[in-house]
Design a protein around this motif. Structure first.
Motif, PDB file in Angstrom:
ATOM      1  N   VAL A 241     -22.144 -60.389  47.714  1.00 39.14           N
ATOM      2  CA  VAL A 241     -23.232 -60.777  46.806  1.00 39.14           C
ATOM      3  C   VAL A 241     -23.414 -59.688  45.756  1.00 39.14           C
ATOM      4  CG1 VAL A 241     -25.666 -61.400  46.606  1.00 39.14           C
ATOM      5  CG2 VAL A 241     -24.377 -62.005  48.679  1.00 39.14           C
ATOM      6  N   PRO A 242     -23.070 -59.945  44.490  1.00 38.40           N
ATOM      7  CA  PRO A 242     -23.215 -58.920  43.445  1.00 38.40           C
ATOM      8  C   PRO A 242     -24.656 -58.421  43.331  1.00 38.40           C
ATOM      9  CG  PRO A 242     -21.826 -60.699  42.659  1.00 38.40           C
ATOM     10  CD  PRO A 242     -22.420 -61.167  43.977  1.00 38.40           C
ATOM     11  N   ALA A 243     -24.788 -57.143  43.069  1.00 41.04           N
ATOM     12  CA  ALA A 243     -26.103 -56.534  42.899  1.00 41.04           C
ATOM     13  C   ALA A 243     -26.656 -56.856  41.511  1.00 41.04           C
ATOM     14  CB  ALA A 243     -26.001 -55.025  43.076  1.00 41.04           C
ATOM     15  N   ALA A 244     -27.964 -57.021  41.427  1.00 41.06           N
ATOM     16  CA  ALA A 244     -28.615 -57.240  40.137  1.00 41.06           C
ATOM     17  C   ALA A 244     -28.635 -55.930  39.353  1.00 41.06           C
ATOM     18  CB  ALA A 244     -30.037 -57.747  40.347  1.00 41.06           C
ATOM     19  N   LEU A 245     -28.333 -56.009  38.071  1.00 36.11           N
ATOM     20  CA  LEU A 245     -28.259 -54.821  37.230  1.00 36.11           C
ATOM     21  C   LEU A 245     -29.348 -54.854  36.164  1.00 36.11           C
ATOM     22  CD1 LEU A 245     -24.390 -54.743  36.646  1.00 36.11           C
ATOM     23  CD2 LEU A 245     -25.688 -53.584  38.444  1.00 36.11           C
ATOM     24  N   THR A 246     -29.752 -53.672  35.702  1.00 36.98           N
ATOM     25  CA  THR A 246     -30.730 -53.559  34.616  1.00 36.98           C
ATOM     26  C   THR A 246     -30.166 -52.667  33.519  1.00 36.98           C
ATOM     27  OG1 THR A 246     -31.886 -51.514  35.253  1.00 36.98           O
ATOM     28  CG2 THR A 246     -32.513 -53.533  36.418  1.00 36.98           C
ATOM     29  N   ASP A 247     -30.854 -52.665  32.375  1.00 30.17           N
ATOM     30  CA  ASP A 247     -30.470 -51.770  31.280  1.00 30.17           C
ATOM     31  C   ASP A 247     -31.486 -50.644  31.102  1.00 30.17           C
ATOM     32  OD1 ASP A 247     -32.627 -53.135  30.243  1.00 30.17           O
ATOM     33  OD2 ASP A 247     -31.646 -53.701  28.362  1.00 30.17           O
ATOM     34  N   HIS A 248     -32.239 -50.340  32.149  1.00 34.80           N
ATOM     35  CA  HIS A 248     -33.302 -49.347  32.024  1.00 34.80           C
ATOM     36  C   HIS A 248     -32.760 -47.943  31.786  1.00 34.80           C
ATOM     37  CE1 HIS A 248     -36.532 -52.023  34.173  1.00 34.80           C
ATOM     38  NE2 HIS A 248     -36.029 -52.559  33.082  1.00 34.80           N
ATOM     39  N   VAL A 249     -31.568 -47.640  32.305  1.00 36.37           N
ATOM     40  CA  VAL A 249     -30.986 -46.324  32.011  1.00 36.37           C
ATOM     41  C   VAL A 249     -30.755 -46.184  30.522  1.00 36.37           C
ATOM     42  CG1 VAL A 249     -28.900 -44.915  32.225  1.00 36.37           C
ATOM     43  CG2 VAL A 249     -29.947 -45.897  34.268  1.00 36.37           C
ATOM     44  N   SER A 250     -30.158 -47.194  29.911  1.00 43.88           N
ATOM     45  CA  SER A 250     -29.887 -47.110  28.469  1.00 43.88           C
ATOM     46  C   SER A 250     -31.172 -47.128  27.663  1.00 43.88           C
ATOM     47  CB  SER A 250     -28.949 -48.236  28.032  1.00 43.88           C
ATOM     48  OG  SER A 250     -29.520 -49.502  28.268  1.00 43.88           O
ATOM     49  N   GLN A 251     -32.194 -47.845  28.129  1.00 40.05           N
ATOM     50  CA  GLN A 251     -33.482 -47.843  27.434  1.00 40.05           C
ATOM     51  C   GLN A 251     -34.068 -46.429  27.380  1.00 40.05           C
ATOM     52  OE1 GLN A 251     -36.406 -50.632  28.859  1.00 40.05           O
ATOM     53  NE2 GLN A 251     -34.949 -52.326  28.954  1.00 40.05           N
ATOM     54  N   LEU A 252     -33.926 -45.695  28.463  1.00 42.68           N
ATOM     55  CA  LEU A 252     -34.528 -44.370  28.544  1.00 42.68           C
ATOM     56  C   LEU A 252     -33.658 -43.279  27.939  1.00 42.68           C
ATOM     57  CD1 LEU A 252     -36.080 -44.517  32.128  1.00 42.68           C
ATOM     58  CD2 LEU A 252     -37.294 -44.554  29.954  1.00 42.68           C
ATOM     59  N   THR A 253     -32.349 -43.412  28.058  1.00 39.62           N
ATOM     60  CA  THR A 253     -31.462 -42.329  27.620  1.00 39.62           C
ATOM     61  C   THR A 253     -30.838 -42.588  26.255  1.00 39.62           C
ATOM     62  OG1 THR A 253     -29.453 -43.255  28.635  1.00 39.62           O
ATOM     63  CG2 THR A 253     -30.881 -41.883  30.034  1.00 39.62           C
ATOM     64  N   GLY A 254     -30.859 -43.839  25.806  1.00 40.40           N
ATOM     65  CA  GLY A 254     -30.274 -44.159  24.514  1.00 40.40           C
ATOM     66  C   GLY A 254     -28.776 -44.364  24.537  1.00 40.40           C
ATOM     67  N   ARG A 255     -28.186 -44.455  25.744  1.00 39.30           N
ATOM     68  CA  ARG A 255     -26.742 -44.712  25.829  1.00 39.30           C
ATOM     69  C   ARG A 255     -26.463 -45.429  27.142  1.00 39.30           C
ATOM     70  NH1 ARG A 255     -25.290 -42.357  29.682  1.00 39.30           N
ATOM     71  NH2 ARG A 255     -26.181 -40.430  30.462  1.00 39.30           N
ATOM     72  N   PRO A 256     -25.288 -46.059  27.253  1.00 37.28           N
ATOM     73  CA  PRO A 256     -24.982 -46.821  28.476  1.00 37.28           C
ATOM     74  C   PRO A 256     -24.939 -45.924  29.711  1.00 37.28           C
ATOM     75  CG  PRO A 256     -23.460 -47.407  26.702  1.00 37.28           C
ATOM     76  CD  PRO A 256     -24.227 -46.202  26.226  1.00 37.28           C
ATOM     77  N   ALA A 257     -25.252 -46.518  30.828  1.00 41.10           N
ATOM     78  CA  ALA A 257     -25.156 -45.789  32.095  1.00 41.10           C
ATOM     79  C   ALA A 257     -23.704 -45.423  32.375  1.00 41.10           C
ATOM     80  CB  ALA A 257     -25.713 -46.646  33.234  1.00 41.10           C
ATOM     81  N   ARG A 258     -23.498 -44.273  33.005  1.00 46.29           N
ATOM     82  CA  ARG A 258     -22.169 -43.827  33.372  1.00 46.29           C
ATOM     83  C   ARG A 258     -21.605 -44.712  34.486  1.00 46.29           C
ATOM     84  NH1 ARG A 258     -25.326 -39.323  32.208  1.00 46.29           N
ATOM     85  NH2 ARG A 258     -24.342 -37.633  31.024  1.00 46.29           N
ATOM     86  N   SER A 259     -20.315 -44.962  34.435  1.00 46.83           N
ATOM     87  CA  SER A 259     -19.669 -45.802  35.437  1.00 46.83           C
ATOM     88  C   SER A 259     -19.386 -45.020  36.714  1.00 46.83           C
ATOM     89  CB  SER A 259     -18.355 -46.359  34.895  1.00 46.83           C
ATOM     90  OG  SER A 259     -17.402 -45.311  34.754  1.00 46.83           O
ATOM     91  N   PHE A 260     -19.104 -45.752  37.797  1.00 47.31           N
ATOM     92  CA  PHE A 260     -18.708 -45.082  39.030  1.00 47.31           C
ATOM     93  C   PHE A 260     -17.360 -44.407  38.851  1.00 47.31           C
ATOM     94  CE2 PHE A 260     -16.803 -44.698  43.219  1.00 47.31           C
ATOM     95  CZ  PHE A 260     -17.823 -44.065  43.923  1.00 47.31           C
ATOM     96  N   GLY A 261     -16.504 -44.965  38.013  1.00 45.88           N
ATOM     97  CA  GLY A 261     -15.237 -44.305  37.727  1.00 45.88           C
ATOM     98  C   GLY A 261     -15.445 -42.927  37.133  1.00 45.88           C
ATOM     99  N   THR A 262     -16.425 -42.820  36.231  1.00 39.06           N
ATOM    100  CA  THR A 262     -16.763 -41.507  35.663  1.00 39.06           C
ATOM    101  C   THR A 262     -17.285 -40.580  36.747  1.00 39.06           C
ATOM    102  OG1 THR A 262     -17.241 -42.407  33.473  1.00 39.06           O
ATOM    103  CG2 THR A 262     -18.295 -40.318  34.042  1.00 39.06           C
ATOM    104  N   TRP A 263     -18.148 -41.106  37.623  1.00 40.95           N
ATOM    105  CA  TRP A 263     -18.670 -40.285  38.717  1.00 40.95           C
ATOM    106  C   TRP A 263     -17.522 -39.795  39.597  1.00 40.95           C
ATOM    107  CZ3 TRP A 263     -18.426 -40.102  43.956  1.00 40.95           C
ATOM    108  CH2 TRP A 263     -19.328 -39.245  44.601  1.00 40.95           C
ATOM    109  N   ALA A 264     -16.571 -40.677  39.906  1.00 37.34           N
ATOM    110  CA  ALA A 264     -15.445 -40.300  40.759  1.00 37.34           C
ATOM    111  C   ALA A 264     -14.632 -39.171  40.122  1.00 37.34           C
ATOM    112  CB  ALA A 264     -14.557 -41.512  41.029  1.00 37.34           C
ATOM    113  N   GLU A 265     -14.418 -39.243  38.817  1.00 34.53           N
ATOM    114  CA  GLU A 265     -13.693 -38.174  38.132  1.00 34.53           C
ATOM    115  C   GLU A 265     -14.491 -36.872  38.151  1.00 34.53           C
ATOM    116  OE1 GLU A 265     -12.979 -39.795  34.308  1.00 34.53           O
ATOM    117  OE2 GLU A 265     -11.467 -41.224  34.996  1.00 34.53           O
ATOM    118  N   ASP A 266     -15.812 -36.987  37.969  1.00 33.97           N
ATOM    119  CA  ASP A 266     -16.659 -35.793  37.970  1.00 33.97           C
ATOM    120  C   ASP A 266     -16.665 -35.108  39.338  1.00 33.97           C
ATOM    121  OD1 ASP A 266     -17.316 -36.304  35.351  1.00 33.97           O
ATOM    122  OD2 ASP A 266     -19.276 -37.197  35.797  1.00 33.97           O
TER     123      ASP A 266
END
Length: 290
Positions: A241-266
């Motif tokens: 069951v896919p999780a519901a997503l929001t755009d609240h990170v981008s609303q607050l930070t002014g840019r898209p939320a970082r992906s899990f792929g980015t987190w994995a690289e970090d």
């Protein structure tokens, strides 16, 4: 402005403190076990530590700890605190939140703050991407990750996005006093996350499906049974069951939320063993800045 950042050893608090320092915003770090100069002892389950930690603070970044929240609110109000930003959980929004010990604890903190004279902003992340660090042990050992529901969906959010969201509401009064549900940009199964970790590591990352009973037995030494049961119930409901997503990170930070792929690289180094070649060897890069 003076800000108390609690939970100073946590990933979100560390990122937030870096943002505040970079911009010259006065703040104090509080921790149950202070391990850096200037950090004051602030054990959120021990009211005796509150007065010193709160002295002079006008805003607080607060981790959710239900056991001492009543005393914390009383002391914060007496100290002149005006605004509390709570790192809560989107689990409080579930229909059966009252029956889930994880959600119930966060909801108790929320309700106490909202009933107080303190202006309260609620940050409700879904799944922390850092939860994946629980797989680091088996991956470093070359063993498969054992999962009861590899097809369960989550909405992993990068700790840097949570810190930037907290920074936004702490420094912009127009954003304060609201509730924000913070998610990553993708709904991913655990199997998806392991695949992305494998891509960051440059090697396959295997997993093995186990029963819920097997998983409970394996984690019994470090996860209380009531919490383990709540996690199993949540994963079972999220299986396929896919999780519901929001755009609240981008609303607050002014840019898209970082992906899990980015987190994995970090965080790839957290999962590497001595035999992993590292990014330069895998890509054939010279490392000379060419």
């Amino acid at each position: 402005m003076s800000i108390l950042v609690t939970g100073a050893r946590g990933a979100v608090a560390r990122k937030l403190a870096s943002l505040l320092s970079a911009r010259g915003i006065a703040h104090r770090l509080g921790s149950r076990e202070p391990d850096t100069p200037g950090t004051v002892r602030c054990d959120l389950s021990d009211p005796a530590t509150f007065p010193e930690a709160l002295a002079g603070a006008r805003s607080v970044f607060l981790y959710a700890e239900a056991s001492g929240i009543g005393a914390f609110v009383k002391e914060a109000a007496a100290a002149g605190v005006e605004h509390v930003v709570l790192l809560s959980s989107s689990a409080v929004l579930a229909p059966a939140a009252a029956d889930n010990p994880l959600a119930a604890a966060h909801r108790a903190v929320e309700e106490t703050l909202l009933a107080s004279p303190l202006r309260t902003t609620l940050l409700r992340p879904g799944s922390f991407a850092t939860n994946a660090l629980g797989w680091a042990g088996p991956l470093r050992a070359g063993a498969p990750v054992r999962l009861p529901y590899p097809g369960a969906h989550t909405d992993p959010v990068h700790e840097a996005d949570l810190a930037e969201a907290a920074y936004a509401v702490l420094t912009d009064p127009a954003r304060a006093g609201r509730a924000y549900t913070l998610t990553g940009p993708q709904s991913l199964t655990f199997a998806d996350q392991l695949s992305l970790l494998g891509r960051a590591l440059g090697r396959p990352v295997p997993y093995e499906t186990v029963t819920a009973e097997q998983w409970r037995a394996e984690v019994a030494a470090f996860i209380p049974a009531t919490y383990a049961d709540a996690l199993i119930e949540h994963w079972a409901a999220a299986d396929g069951v896919p999780a519901a997503l929001t755009d609240h990170v981008s609303q607050l930070t002014g840019r898209p939320a970082r992906s899990f792929g980015t987190w994995a690289e970090d965080h790839a180094d957290d999962f590497r063993n001595a035999e992993d070649p590292g990014p330069l060897a895998r890509t054939g890069a010279s490392g000379k800045g060419e």
